[in-house]
Design a protein around this motif. Sequence first.
Motif, short mmCIF file in Angstrom:
data_model
loop_
_atom_site.label_atom_id
_atom_site.label_comp_id
_atom_site.label_asym_id
_atom_site.label_seq_id
_atom_site.Cartn_x
_atom_site.Cartn_y
_atom_site.Cartn_z
N ILE A 91 -3.31 29.01 -29.59
CA ILE A 91 -2.96 27.71 -30.02
C ILE A 91 -2.32 27.07 -28.55
O ILE A 91 -1.50 27.43 -27.87
N ARG A 92 -2.87 25.71 -28.15
CA ARG A 92 -2.37 24.87 -27.10
C ARG A 92 -1.51 23.84 -27.76
O ARG A 92 -2.00 23.12 -28.61
N TYR A 93 -0.39 23.65 -27.26
CA TYR A 93 0.32 22.96 -27.58
C TYR A 93 0.28 21.54 -26.72
O TYR A 93 0.22 21.42 -25.41
N PRO A 94 0.36 20.23 -27.18
CA PRO A 94 0.17 19.14 -26.45
C PRO A 94 1.25 19.00 -25.45
O PRO A 94 2.74 19.57 -25.69
#
Length: 190
Positions: free
Chosen positions: A162-165
């Motif tokens: 999961i890449r967080y903005p």
Amino acid sequence: MDPSPLSSRARALAGLGAGGIVLGHLLGYLVAFPDAAERHEHLAAAGHGSFDLLGLAAVATTGVSLVLLGLRVLKGGPSGSVSRTALGLVSLQGPGFLLLELIERHFDVGLAVSDPGVSTGLLMQALVALGIAILVRGFVRAVEVVASLLRRRRSPARVLRIRYPAIPPRAGVDLLVGTRRRAPPGSLSA
């Protein structure tokens, strides 16, 4: 209920042994009676009328045995050595061949023992068993190689990342943290 490894090995050997009996039988009579007309006459007189049906059944059981053996190898079952497989096959093929010859001669032991095809066929059973054991070892190795290649080709399980903005910094007080505070500029009108 899962069969034990010994019983699956025994089933595979039994099917391969059936094919070996038929092949050894054919080779034994080819060697003992090289003349085709003499061989045909001798086989007809010795009661070999149902041999075609037996040959077909042996081919079918050999094929099924190879499938069972391949599945056993794919499941990681142990594979026997060439000598162990050959001994297992000889112990099946020799008595099986003799029984077949006795049945064909209506259990007349004298006729079976005096037949040069039977004595040559017994020798051929041992040679065929060794040949089958060598071929089986090659088959097992091939299945192991193919299984290994297929396992390597499978892609590993993907990990969900999961890449967080990026959160932009807020303007205002948060920007002044860690800086020296000073007073706002004074008014220009005095």
